[in-house]
Enzyme design. Structure first.
Site, PDB file in Angstrom:
ATOM      1  N   GLY A 192       5.706   3.563   6.790  1.00  0.00           N
ATOM      2  CA  GLY A 192       5.099   2.332   6.329  1.00  0.00           C
ATOM      3  C   GLY A 192       3.998   2.464   5.301  1.00  0.00           C
ATOM      4  N   ASP A 193       3.422   3.665   5.146  1.00  0.00           N
ATOM      5  CA  ASP A 193       2.378   3.900   4.144  1.00  0.00           C
ATOM      6  C   ASP A 193       2.507   5.322   3.629  1.00  0.00           C
ATOM      7  OD1 ASP A 193       0.182   3.508   2.514  1.00  0.00           O
ATOM      8  OD2 ASP A 193      -1.301   3.779   4.108  1.00  0.00           O
ATOM      9  N   LEU A 194       3.720   5.678   3.221  1.00  0.00           N
ATOM     10  CA  LEU A 194       4.062   7.079   2.981  1.00  0.00           C
ATOM     11  C   LEU A 194       3.769   7.504   1.540  1.00  0.00           C
ATOM     12  CD1 LEU A 194       5.040   9.486   4.547  1.00  0.00           C
ATOM     13  CD2 LEU A 194       7.375   8.937   3.881  1.00  0.00           C
ATOM     14  N   TRP A 195       2.482   7.478   1.178  1.00  0.00           N
ATOM     15  CA  TRP A 195       2.099   8.085  -0.093  1.00  0.00           C
ATOM     16  C   TRP A 195       1.752   9.546   0.162  1.00  0.00           C
ATOM     17  CZ3 TRP A 195      -3.075   9.337  -1.954  1.00  0.00           C
ATOM     18  CH2 TRP A 195      -4.069   9.206  -0.985  1.00  0.00           C
ATOM     19  N   ASN A 198      -0.689  10.933   2.783  1.00  0.00           N
ATOM     20  CA  ASN A 198      -0.348  10.835   4.198  1.00  0.00           C
ATOM     21  C   ASN A 198       0.738  11.822   4.606  1.00  0.00           C
ATOM     22  OD1 ASN A 198      -2.261   8.907   4.704  1.00  0.00           O
ATOM     23  ND2 ASN A 198      -0.863   7.174   4.482  1.00  0.00           N
TER      24      ASN A 198
END
Length: 294
Positions: A192-195, A198
Site C-alpha cells: 500500500g505504500d511501497l516506495w 519502505n
C-alpha cells in the site's frame, strides 16, 4: 539523555527484556526511530512520535502481521506495541544486489497472491500521517475511486496544491475508470505504500517490507509505487515478478493510473509540484487510451 531513558524503560516494559544501549537511526519524517540493544542478545527498533493518533501504531502492527501471514516478502517481527510506540525486530541493512532483487520480485508475487477477503481492510489506517480510509467496496474501481483518488484530490484542491484545471483530467479518469482499469482481478494483499524507502535490503540478501499501509487492493498498485520514486534493480524485480505471476496485458500503460493515489497523497501533504505530476499522469493515461482507440 532523560528521553532515551524513558524510551528504554518503555521498551523494557513491553518486551520483558533489559535495554543495554539505545541509538537513534534514520526513521523518515513520520517517526523517531531508536535502535535498541537488548540483554537477551536481540536488536530491535522502537518507533514513536509525539501526539500520535491512538490507533497509529496498532494499525501498523496489524498490517505487518497480515503481510507476514502471506509467507512472501518478509517483514520485521512485531515485538511490542502500544498507543505511543511500536517495536519491531531489527533488520541489518545492506546494499541491494541483483540476486536479492530477483528474489524480492518472486516473494512480492507470493504476498500479493495470498489475497484478501475484499477490496479494503477491516480497519482504517494511515499512509504517512494521512488517514487512509479502507471501508471495503464491491469492486476495485469503486474502491480506488472512492477510498483512494477522490478523497485526496479534494484535499489537494482545498489546500491549493492543485487547481481545478489540474484536477479535471483526474476527474475524467475516475469517470472512465471501469474502461481504464484493465481486466478484473481478485483482491491482492498489497503493502500500500511501497516506495523504495519502505524496502530494506538486508545482509541476508533479502528485501524486507516496512511501514505498510496494507489492504486488499490491486497488485499493480505496489509495482507502480516502486517505479514512482525509483528503486535499485527495478527491472529485475518486475521481470522476476512477472515470471512468477504474469501480469495482465497492458499493465505498463496502466502505471500512471496506479500512481495517481500516491501523487495525490503527496500533493495533499506537501504541495510542491505533486499536484501537477498527478494531473500529468492522468493526462498521459487518457492520451494513451485515446490513441489506442482512435
Amino acid at each position: 539523555m532523560a528521553r532515551m531513558g524513558g524510551i528504554a524503560a518503555k521498551a523494557e516494559a513491553l518486551l520483558g527484556a533489559g535495554v543495554i544501549a539505545t541509538t537513534p537511526v534514520a526513521g523518515g519524517d513520520t517517526n523517531t526511530a531508536i535502535r535498541l540493544r537488548l540483554t537477551d542478545g536481540r536488536s530491535a527498533v522502537l518507533k514513536t512520535r509525539p501526539h500520535a493518533p491512538h490507533d497509529f501504531y496498532t494499525s501498523e502492527a496489524e498490517a505487518l502481521g497480515w503481510l507476514a501471514q502471506a509467507g512472501g516478502a518478509p517483514v520485521p517481527e512485531v515485538l511490542g506495541v502500544a498507543e505511543d510506540c511500536l517495536i519491531v525486530s531489527w533488520v541489518e541493512p545492506a546494499k541491494a544486489t541483483a540476486d536479492a532483487a530477483e528474489a524480492f520480485g518472486r516473494a512480492l508475487a507470493v504476498t500479493h497472491a495470498a489475497g484478501a477477503e475484499e477490496f479494503g481492510f477491516p480497519r482504517d489506517g494511515y499512509i504517512g500521517l494521512a488517514p487512509l480510509p479502507n471501508k471495503p467496496a464491491a469492486t476495485w474501481t469503486e474502491f480506488y475511486a472512492t477510498r483512494r483518488v477522490l478523497p485526496y484530490l479534494k484535499v489537494a484542491v482545498e489546500r491549493g496544491a492543485m487547481t481545478a484545471e489540474q484536477a479535471a483530467p483526474i476527474e475524467e479518469v475516475v469517470r472512465r475508470l471501469d474502461d481504464l482499469a484493465g481486466p478484473p482481478e481478485p483482491p491482492a494483499r498489497v503493502h500500500g505504500d511501497l516506495w523504495s524507502g519502505n524496502v530494506v535490503w538486508s545482509t541476508e540478501d533479502r528485501a524486507f517490507l516496512i511501514d505498510p499501509a496494507a489492504y486488499g487492493g490491486h497488485r499493480e498498485t505496489d509495482l507502480a509505487m516502486l517505479a514512482l520514486f525509483g528503486i535499485q534493480h527495478l527491472q529485475r524485480i518486475l521481470d522476476s515478478y512477472d515470471e512468477a505471476t504474469p501480469l495482465a496485458d497492458g499493465w505498463r500503460e496502466r502505471v500512471p493510473l496506479h500512481q495517481l493515489h500516491p501523487l495525490l497523497v503527496h500533493a495533499a501533504l506537501f504541495g510542491g509540484g505533486y499536484g501537477a505530476r498527478a494531473s500529468a499522469a492522468a493526462e498521459q493515461l487518457l492520451a494513451g487510451t485515446d490513441a489506442a482507440t482512435s
